[in-house]
Design an enzyme around this catalytic site. Structure first.
Site, mmCIF file in Angstrom:
data_model
loop_
_atom_site.group_PDB
_atom_site.id
_atom_site.type_symbol
_atom_site.label_atom_id
_atom_site.label_comp_id
_atom_site.label_asym_id
_atom_site.label_seq_id
_atom_site.Cartn_x
_atom_site.Cartn_y
_atom_site.Cartn_z
ATOM 1 N N HIS A 1 -83.271 15.986 -43.409
ATOM 2 C CA HIS A 1 -82.874 16.067 -41.995
ATOM 3 C C HIS A 1 -83.057 17.485 -41.457
ATOM 4 O O HIS A 1 -82.143 18.309 -41.517
ATOM 5 C CB HIS A 1 -81.410 15.622 -41.857
ATOM 6 C CG HIS A 1 -80.965 15.468 -40.433
ATOM 7 N ND1 HIS A 1 -79.881 14.696 -40.087
ATOM 8 C CD2 HIS A 1 -81.437 15.976 -39.264
ATOM 9 C CE1 HIS A 1 -79.712 14.739 -38.776
ATOM 10 N NE2 HIS A 1 -80.648 15.529 -38.256
ATOM 11 N N ASP B 1 -79.379 19.114 -41.330
ATOM 12 C CA ASP B 1 -79.473 19.004 -39.859
ATOM 13 C C ASP B 1 -79.820 20.375 -39.266
ATOM 14 O O ASP B 1 -79.261 20.790 -38.247
ATOM 15 C CB ASP B 1 -78.185 18.451 -39.244
ATOM 16 C CG ASP B 1 -78.380 18.010 -37.797
ATOM 17 O OD1 ASP B 1 -79.515 18.115 -37.281
ATOM 18 O OD2 ASP B 1 -77.408 17.564 -37.175
ATOM 19 N N HIS C 1 -75.569 12.495 -40.891
ATOM 20 C CA HIS C 1 -74.523 13.501 -40.640
ATOM 21 C C HIS C 1 -73.124 12.949 -40.321
ATOM 22 O O HIS C 1 -72.597 13.197 -39.243
ATOM 23 C CB HIS C 1 -74.962 14.490 -39.564
ATOM 24 C CG HIS C 1 -75.573 13.952 -38.290
ATOM 25 N ND1 HIS C 1 -75.093 12.869 -37.611
ATOM 26 C CD2 HIS C 1 -76.636 14.393 -37.562
ATOM 27 C CE1 HIS C 1 -75.809 12.667 -36.531
ATOM 28 N NE2 HIS C 1 -76.755 13.577 -36.487
#
Ligand code: DOR
Length: 423
Positions: free
Chosen positions: A60, A304, A231
C-alpha cells in the site's frame, strides 16, 4: 554480481527457519544457504548481530505519478522504498488521472523498470474512481494489475462492490477496500471523540469504517470473492474481521504502523502531520490493533505511504490533505513498538511484511530459499535512528514521527541480486 552474506540471523517466515547462517547470491537468485560457506564473492556483507529477512513487501503506497510528481514519482518512490528495506511495493490507483486503463498500467510498469525495486500496480475498481462504473478489469489484469482498489475513496455503491468482487474473482485477485461511509464521516478531520471535542474539530466516527467493513465482509461471503481490507484503525474493525475469519469468510486485512503507535492525542501536537484517513483513534483502539496483529486477525503491515507537499500540509488542519509518509519509519516502528515494547517475535512481524503480503497479492516473493529470488533485507535491530527531515529521503516530509528516536535500521537492501541500498 555475486554476494555472500555472512553470519546473519536468517529469518524466513515461510519455512519457519530462524538460524545463524550464510547466504550466497549469484545474479538474481539465492544459490546456497548454509553455515560457514566458503565461496568467493564479489561482495561480502558481514551480517553478524544483524537480521537477514526476505526483501520487505509493502502492498500500500502512493507514488503519485502520473499527475502529482511534485509529491513523488515512481522512480523517487522506489529509491525511498529501497532505503527503507522494501524490494516490492504495490502502488495505489488514485493518481491523476487514476489508473483505470491499460495504457496507464503499462506506463507504471515501464517507469518501474528505471527504479531499483519491483513495483506492482493496483488498478482502479471504478472508472475515474467515480464509484459507479466498474473499470475494464480483464484488460487491466492482462496489462499487469495485481489487484483493484479505489483507495483514497470507498466504493459506496454496494452493487458495484458486489460486482467488483465477482469480476476480480475470475482473475483470482483481491478487491482492496478503503472502508469508509462518507455520510458518517461527514467531512470529518480526525477521530470523533473526546479529543475532537476538545480541539473543536469535526470527527470521523469509528462506525464510518466499521459499517463498511461489515457490509463488505457480507458481500465477500455471498460472492466468495477475495476482499482485502486496507488500513484498519478501530477495535470494532478488528472484532468484525476476527468474527468473519472465524466463520471462514475470504477476507484479509492490513493495518499501518501509525495505528499501532499513535492515538488521536497526537493531533493537538502534530496537527495536519497527524491527519490521515482513517484517522488516528484512541488508546483502546491502538491496543486492539496490537492484539489483532498478535492473534493473526491482521495479516499485513503496510505503510499507506502518502506524500503531500509542505505547503499543503502547512494549511489549517481542516484544509490540509489526509496522509503521511510511512516507508522510512516502517522498520524502526515495527521493531521499537511491536518487538521491543510489545514482545512480538521477529518471525511474527516479518511474516506480515513478507510472505503474507506476497500470498495476498499473488507474488512469488517474500521468502528465503535456495533457487528463490535474491530479494533480501539486512537489518540492525539494535541501531538507533533519529527521525529527522534528512533521515526522510522522500520528496515530502509529512510525518508525525519527526523528532523520534527509534531502534532498528536497514543496513542493506538487495533486490534481484543487486545491492539497491547499502549503509
Ligand atoms: O491518509 C490517506 N491518504 N488515506 C488515504 O486513503 C489516501 C491517502 C492519499 O492518497 O493521500
Amino acid at each position: 554480481m555475486s554476494i555472500l552474506i555472512k553470519n546473519g540471523t536468517v529469518i524466513d517466515p515461510k519455512s519457519g527457519m530462524e538460524e545463524k547462517t550464510d547466504i550466497y547470491i549469484e545474479n538474481s537468485i539465492i544459490l546456497k544457504i548454509g553455515k560457514n560457506l566458503n565461496i568467493k564473492a564479489a561482495k561480502i556483507i558481514d551480517a553478524e548481530h544483524k537480521l537477514v529477512v526476505p526483501g520487505l513487501i509493502d502492498i500500500h503506497v502512493h507514488f503519485r505519478e502520473p499527475g502529482q510528481e511534485g509529491k513523488e514519482t515512481i522512480l523517487g518512490g522506489s529509491i525511498v522504498a529501497a532505503k527503507s528495506g522494501f524490494t516490492s511495493v504495490c502502488t495505489m490507483a488514485n493518481t491523476t488521472p487514476p489508473i483505470d486503463n491499460q495504457a496507464l498500467v503499462k506506463f507504471i510498469k515501464l517507469e518501474a523498470e528505471k527504479g531499483p525495486i519491483n513495483i506492482y500496480p493496483v488498478a482502479a475498481v471504478t472508472k475515474g474512481l467515480n464509484g459507479e462504473e466498474i473499470s475494464e478489469m480483464g484488460e487491466l489484469y492482462a496489462a499487469g494489475a495485481v489487484g483493484f482498489s479505489d483507495d483514497g475513496k470507498p466504493v459506496t455503491n454496494a452493487l458495484v462492490m458486489k460486482r467488483a468482487l465477482e469480476y476480480a474473482k475470475m482473475f483470482n485477485v483481491p478487491v482492496i477496500a478503503h472502508e469508509e461511509d462518507p455520510m458518517l464521516s461527514d467531512s470529518g478531520i480526525m477521530n470523533q471523540g473526546e479529543q475532537s471535542v476538545l480541539l473543536g474539530l469535526r470527527g470521523i466516527p469509528s462506525e464510518s469504517e466499521e459499517t463498511m467493513i461489515a457490509r463488505d465482509v457480507l458481500l465477500a461471503k455471498s460472492t466468495n470473492g477475495r476482499l482485502h481490507v486496507q488500513h484498519i484503525s478501530t477495535s470494532g474493525s478488528v472484532q468484525i474481521i476476527r468474527e468473519a475469519k472465524n466463520k471462514g469468510t475470504n477476507v484479509t486485512v492490513e493495518t499501518c504502523p501509525h495505528y499501532f503507535t499513535l492515538t488521536d492525542k497526537s493531533v493537538s501536537e502534530h496537527l495536519s502531520m497527524a491527519k490521515m484517513n482513517p484517522p488516528l483513534r484512541t488508546e483502546k483502539d491502538r491496543l486492539a490493533i496490537i492484539e489483532g496483529l498478535r492473534d493473526g486477525t491482521i495479516d499485513v503491515i503496510a505503510t499507506d505511504h502518502a506524500p503531500h507537499q509542505a505547503q499543503e500540509k502547512k494549511q489549517e488542519i481542516e484544509y490540509a490533505p489526509f496522509g503521511i509518509v510511512g516507508l522510512e519509519t516502517a522498520v524502526p516502528l515495527v521493531i521499537t513498538v511491536l518487538v521491543n515494547e510489545n514482545k512480538f517475535s521477529y518471525m511474527d512481524v516479518f511474516r506480515k511484511m513478507t510472505i503474507r503480503p506476497a500470498e495476498i497479492m499473488g507474488l512469488n516473493r517474500g521468502y528465503i530459499a535456495e533457487n528463490g529470488p535474491a530479494d533480501i533485507t539486512v537489518i540492525d535491530p539494535e541501531k538507533e535512528i533519529h527521525v529527522t527531515e534528512d533521515f526522510l529521503i522522500s520528496k515530502c516530509k509529512n510525518s508525525p514521527f519527526i523528532g523520534m528516536k527509534l531502534k532498528g535500521s536497514v543496513d542493506f537492501t538487495i533486490c534481484g541480486g543487486k545491492i539497491v541500498y547499502g549503509n
